[in-house]
Design a protein around this motif. Sequence first.
Motif, PDB file in Angstrom:
ATOM      1  N   ALA A   7      38.769  33.262  35.933  1.00  9.46           N
ATOM      2  CA  ALA A   7      39.787  32.260  36.239  1.00  9.46           C
ATOM      3  C   ALA A   7      40.011  32.152  37.735  1.00  9.46           C
ATOM      4  O   ALA A   7      39.513  32.959  38.531  1.00  9.46           O
ATOM      5  N   ALA A   8      40.818  31.136  38.072  1.00  6.94           N
ATOM      6  CA  ALA A   8      41.184  30.927  39.468  1.00  6.94           C
ATOM      7  C   ALA A   8      42.102  32.016  40.000  1.00  6.94           C
ATOM      8  O   ALA A   8      42.392  32.046  41.200  1.00  6.94           O
ATOM      9  N   ASP A   9      42.579  32.900  39.126  1.00  7.73           N
ATOM     10  CA  ASP A   9      43.374  34.047  39.590  1.00  7.73           C
ATOM     11  C   ASP A   9      42.508  35.158  40.174  1.00  7.73           C
ATOM     12  O   ASP A   9      43.004  36.243  40.465  1.00  7.73           O
ATOM     13  N   ARG A  10      41.197  34.885  40.318  1.00  2.29           N
ATOM     14  CA  ARG A  10      40.208  35.787  40.935  1.00  2.29           C
ATOM     15  C   ARG A  10      39.738  36.892  40.004  1.00  2.29           C
ATOM     16  O   ARG A  10      38.979  37.763  40.417  1.00  2.29           O
ATOM     17  N   ARG A  11      40.136  36.857  38.741  1.00  4.65           N
ATOM     18  CA  ARG A  11      39.823  37.965  37.849  1.00  4.65           C
ATOM     19  C   ARG A  11      38.736  37.609  36.832  1.00  4.65           C
ATOM     20  O   ARG A  11      38.740  36.539  36.236  1.00  4.65           O
ATOM     21  N   LEU A  12      37.810  38.537  36.635  1.00  3.22           N
ATOM     22  CA  LEU A  12      36.880  38.560  35.512  1.00  3.22           C
ATOM     23  C   LEU A  12      37.369  39.644  34.570  1.00  3.22           C
ATOM     24  O   LEU A  12      37.533  40.790  34.983  1.00  3.22           O
ATOM     25  N   ILE A  13      37.633  39.266  33.312  1.00  9.28           N
ATOM     26  CA  ILE A  13      38.244  40.201  32.375  1.00  9.28           C
ATOM     27  C   ILE A  13      37.361  40.356  31.136  1.00  9.28           C
ATOM     28  O   ILE A  13      36.824  39.382  30.603  1.00  9.28           O
ATOM     29  N   ALA A  14      37.210  41.613  30.693  1.00 11.74           N
ATOM     30  CA  ALA A  14      36.582  41.916  29.409  1.00 11.74           C
ATOM     31  C   ALA A  14      37.702  42.136  28.395  1.00 11.74           C
ATOM     32  O   ALA A  14      38.622  42.923  28.627  1.00 11.74           O
ATOM     33  N   TRP A  15      37.610  41.414  27.261  1.00 13.29           N
ATOM     34  CA  TRP A  15      38.651  41.476  26.237  1.00 13.29           C
ATOM     35  C   TRP A  15      38.130  42.119  24.961  1.00 13.29           C
ATOM     36  O   TRP A  15      36.988  41.893  24.575  1.00 13.29           O
TER      37      TRP A  15
END
Length: 210
Positions: A22-30
């Motif tokens: 996302a534009a929040d700069r985060r790559l997240i594994a869910w």
Amino acid sequence: ARHAGVVTGVHWRGGDVAYSCAADRRLIAWDVKTGAEMATLVAQRPIISMSVCEDFAALGLDDGSVVLCSLSPMREMFSFDAHDSATSAVKLVTVSMLITSDASGEVKLWRLDEDESTGRRCTLFKGHSAPVVCLDGDAEKIVSGARDGTVRVWDIESESLRFMLRGFTAYIGSVQCSPSWLIADGTNNAVVLMDFGAQGDGEDEAASSS
């Protein structure tokens, strides 16, 4: 669980883990079953685009740079400046072959296994007159779709345009290709499906089917 900015990419191929950026700069594994956040990578700039291949991801940032990272464990491997404007789309074809594009209409092929001093490291394809928003490709060709209403198919060996499809709206959003087929959206509620085995040379009008 949620991002704090606009989600710009998702990836899930089945299994227990899904990924989003996302534009929040985060790559997240869910965790797919629980919705819990399993791991997070924070980029230096807002993430505009993402592509995953095997256990690796390419992230396109708003300053024109690209980040390559591993997903297991999640960590940044390296980054580099790819464009002068935002990296609007990325496609990690293989772990050593990356396609990127930007808001000016540039498309670039990066051979990540080549030394930076060689001419084969980066190949530039120019022709779009508006931001490129979607990419796909294989060992022989690159497919790019842009806000100029065209889908262009580039030949990797000759480093030139194979042909261009016109008749799309500016709202084209995705392209996908195989060795013999190309499919794209963006034609006023229709989908374009093309058989490469029946292609001609030069520019063609898009033939669509709903």
